[in-house]
Write a protein that holds these residues in place. Sequence first.
Motif, PDB file in Angstrom:
ATOM      1  N   LYS A 266       0.831  -1.211   0.000  1.00  0.00           N
ATOM      2  CA  LYS A 266       0.000   0.000   0.000  1.00  0.00           C
ATOM      3  C   LYS A 266       0.867   1.263   0.000  1.00  0.00           C
ATOM      4  O   LYS A 266       0.533   2.247  -0.660  1.00  0.00           O
ATOM      5  CB  LYS A 266      -0.956   0.017   1.213  1.00  0.00           C
ATOM      6  N   VAL A 294      -7.937   1.859   0.892  1.00  0.00           N
ATOM      7  CA  VAL A 294      -7.404   0.768   1.714  1.00  0.00           C
ATOM      8  C   VAL A 294      -8.571   0.048   2.374  1.00  0.00           C
ATOM      9  O   VAL A 294      -9.518   0.695   2.828  1.00  0.00           O
ATOM     10  CB  VAL A 294      -6.499   1.318   2.853  1.00  0.00           C
ATOM     11  N   LYS A 295      -8.493  -1.282   2.444  1.00  0.00           N
ATOM     12  CA  LYS A 295      -9.485  -2.027   3.240  1.00  0.00           C
ATOM     13  C   LYS A 295      -8.733  -2.927   4.207  1.00  0.00           C
ATOM     14  O   LYS A 295      -7.831  -3.674   3.800  1.00  0.00           O
ATOM     15  CB  LYS A 295     -10.384  -2.857   2.327  1.00  0.00           C
ATOM     16  N   THR A 296      -9.068  -2.843   5.487  1.00  0.00           N
ATOM     17  CA  THR A 296      -8.384  -3.710   6.455  1.00  0.00           C
ATOM     18  C   THR A 296      -9.039  -5.093   6.450  1.00  0.00           C
ATOM     19  O   THR A 296     -10.255  -5.216   6.272  1.00  0.00           O
ATOM     20  CB  THR A 296      -8.425  -3.137   7.880  1.00  0.00           C
ATOM     21  N   TYR A 299      -4.966 -11.127   8.297  1.00  0.00           N
ATOM     22  CA  TYR A 299      -3.723 -11.445   7.597  1.00  0.00           C
ATOM     23  C   TYR A 299      -3.981 -12.518   6.532  1.00  0.00           C
ATOM     24  O   TYR A 299      -4.735 -13.449   6.816  1.00  0.00           O
ATOM     25  CB  TYR A 299      -2.701 -11.969   8.617  1.00  0.00           C
ATOM     26  N   PHE A 302      -4.372  -6.071   4.733  1.00  0.00           N
ATOM     27  CA  PHE A 302      -3.817  -4.897   5.423  1.00  0.00           C
ATOM     28  C   PHE A 302      -4.346  -4.883   6.864  1.00  0.00           C
ATOM     29  O   PHE A 302      -5.549  -4.938   7.081  1.00  0.00           O
ATOM     30  CB  PHE A 302      -4.212  -3.612   4.682  1.00  0.00           C
ATOM     31  N   PRO A 303      -3.459  -4.798   7.865  1.00  0.00           N
ATOM     32  CA  PRO A 303      -3.909  -4.987   9.254  1.00  0.00           C
ATOM     33  C   PRO A 303      -4.745  -3.835   9.811  1.00  0.00           C
ATOM     34  O   PRO A 303      -4.402  -2.670   9.640  1.00  0.00           O
ATOM     35  CB  PRO A 303      -2.592  -5.103  10.050  1.00  0.00           C
ATOM     36  N   THR A 304      -5.807  -4.202  10.502  1.00  0.00           N
ATOM     37  CA  THR A 304      -6.641  -3.208  11.186  1.00  0.00           C
ATOM     38  C   THR A 304      -5.828  -2.416  12.212  1.00  0.00           C
ATOM     39  O   THR A 304      -6.107  -1.243  12.464  1.00  0.00           O
ATOM     40  CB  THR A 304      -7.855  -3.871  11.882  1.00  0.00           C
ATOM     41  N   ASP A 305      -4.782  -3.031  12.780  1.00  0.00           N
ATOM     42  CA  ASP A 305      -4.008  -2.337  13.815  1.00  0.00           C
ATOM     43  C   ASP A 305      -3.108  -1.235  13.234  1.00  0.00           C
ATOM     44  O   ASP A 305      -2.425  -0.534  13.979  1.00  0.00           O
ATOM     45  CB  ASP A 305      -3.181  -3.336  14.638  1.00  0.00           C
ATOM     46  N   GLN A 307      -4.693   0.774  10.868  1.00  0.00           N
ATOM     47  CA  GLN A 307      -5.698   1.624  10.204  1.00  0.00           C
ATOM     48  C   GLN A 307      -5.612   3.083  10.656  1.00  0.00           C
ATOM     49  O   GLN A 307      -5.536   3.985   9.812  1.00  0.00           O
ATOM     50  CB  GLN A 307      -7.068   0.990  10.448  1.00  0.00           C
ATOM     51  N   VAL A 323     -10.702   4.756   3.454  1.00  0.00           N
ATOM     52  CA  VAL A 323     -10.242   3.635   4.283  1.00  0.00           C
ATOM     53  C   VAL A 323     -11.475   2.890   4.803  1.00  0.00           C
ATOM     54  O   VAL A 323     -12.336   3.481   5.456  1.00  0.00           O
ATOM     55  CB  VAL A 323      -9.358   4.122   5.451  1.00  0.00           C
ATOM     56  N   GLU A 325     -12.825  -0.110   7.119  1.00  0.00           N
ATOM     57  CA  GLU A 325     -12.438  -0.981   8.240  1.00  0.00           C
ATOM     58  C   GLU A 325     -13.211  -2.296   8.139  1.00  0.00           C
ATOM     59  O   GLU A 325     -14.428  -2.320   8.290  1.00  0.00           O
ATOM     60  CB  GLU A 325     -12.723  -0.259   9.572  1.00  0.00           C
TER      61      GLU A 325
END
Length: 418
Positions: A266, A294-296, A299, A302-305, A307, A323, A325
Amino acid sequence: MDKILINGGKPLCGEVNISGAKNAAVAIIPAALLVEGKCIIENVPDISDVDSILKMIKSLGAKVEKSDCNTVVIDSQNLTSHIADPELACKMRASYYLMGALLGRFGKAQVPPPGGCNFGTRPIDQHLKSFECLGCKVSLDETFVNIDGDELGGGNVYFDVVSVGATINAILAAVLAPGKTVLENCAKEPHVVDLANFLNSMGASVRGAGTDIIKINGVESLHGGTYSIIPDQIEAGTYMAAAIATRGNVLIKNVIPKHLEAITAKFEEMGVTIEEYDEEVRVIADKPLKSIRVKTMPYPGFPTDLQPQMVVLLATVPGTSVVNEGVWDSRFQYVTELEKMGMKIKVDGTVATIEGGTPLCPSKVCATDLRAGASMVIAALACEGTTEISQLRHIDRGYEHIVDKLLAVGADIKRIND
Ligand code: EPU
C-alpha cells in the motif's frame, strides 16, 4: 499525568530498531503456564501490556524473573490457582488467553471477560465455542467465565469468524488434551504462527499454523527451553508511516519483510520507495504521494491495527482517500481528536473518507486507544508547531521506548510529567 510534546514538521531520518511483537508476547507468556520446565523467552517487548500479563501469571503462582528488560524467565512448576484475578484481567484483552492456558494446565479455568481497547462489540463466542467443541462445559456468572474441562479431549472446531484470539485459545486448550484436534477457518497472523512455534519448540505437536487448518496432536507434557519472539509487524508499520508522513528516509531494522508485504504494497501504491533487505526495510518518501483506497482485513490483508496510522498518513496526501475498516465495527472513534488538528475526515459506519493535503494545525489531543495514540504521534510529527498528546497509558501498552526511538531519527519530542 505524563504528556508527549512534539514540535513537528521535520523529516525523520536514521534508523529504528523494532521490538518483539506485543500480540505474540501476550499469547506466549500465558502459554508458558502449560510448560513444566523453565521457559526463557527473549525479545519480549518492554511495554505495559507485557507487565500486566506477567502480573497475572504471577498471581496464579508462576515464578517470573526478568534477566534483562527484554528477557523473561517463567517457571510454572508450582502454579497454584486456576482462577484469574478479576481486577488484573479487566485491564487487557489478552487476559482471555488464560482461559485456554489454565484449561490445558488444570482441566478447568475461571477467568473474567477481557478488557482492552473499545472498538464496539468484542464478542468471545468463538473462544467459548472452541472449548465446547473440545468437550468442555462453559457457563458465565457475574464475575467469571467458568470452563469445566473434565471431559477435555481432541475435537473438531470450525470458526464462524476468523479470530486471532479464538484460534490461539483453541490451540492452548488442545495442546495437552488427549487425542487429535482439527481447527478450521483459523487466523493466519504471524503471532498465531509464533505461538505454535513456541509450543512446538517445547514439545507440542501443532501443524499448519499460518494456514486455514491447524491440526494438533495432544501430548502428555511440554518441556522448558529458550524461545525468541518475532519482531512486531505493527510497530514496524507505525514507524514506516511516521517516516512517510514526515517525508523522511528511515531504515527500519529487525523486521521480517514477509510479514510487512500488505503494508509495503500500500505504501508503494502511494508512491513511496521501499528497499527490502533480509531483516530490514528502508522507507524513502522523496516523491509526491498519491491518495489511495485501503481495506483492512485479517492477515495477509492490510492490518486493522495500522488503520489509524494509515488514516493520518493519508490526511497528509493531497486528494481523496478511502479507508474501509473490515475487522472491527467501530474503530474510527479517534477521528474527532484528529479533527482538532485540522484533518478533514468523514466517517460513515466502517468507511472513512479523507480529504488529504489540508494544512495541519498543532493542538492538544488525547490518545483514545493504543493505535489511535500512535496515529496522533504521527500526526504531531507531520505538523509544524507543538502538539501535546495526553493519556499516554494507551501508547505505553504497546510501544516500547517510543520517545527514545523517535529522538534517534531526529524528532523534536519530549515526555513531560505535568
Ligand atoms: N469476533 C467474534 N467472535 C469472537 C472473536 C472475534 O465475532 O469470539 C470478531 C470480532 O468482533 C472482530 C473479528 O472477529 O470483528 C476479529 O477479532 P479477533 O478475535 O481476531 O481479535 P482479537 O483476537 O480480540 C487481536 C489483537 C487486536 C487486533 C485483532 C485483529 C491481540 C491481543 N489483539 O484481537 O490487536 O486488532 O486481533 O487483528 O492479539 C492491537 O494490538 O491494537 C489490537 C487491538
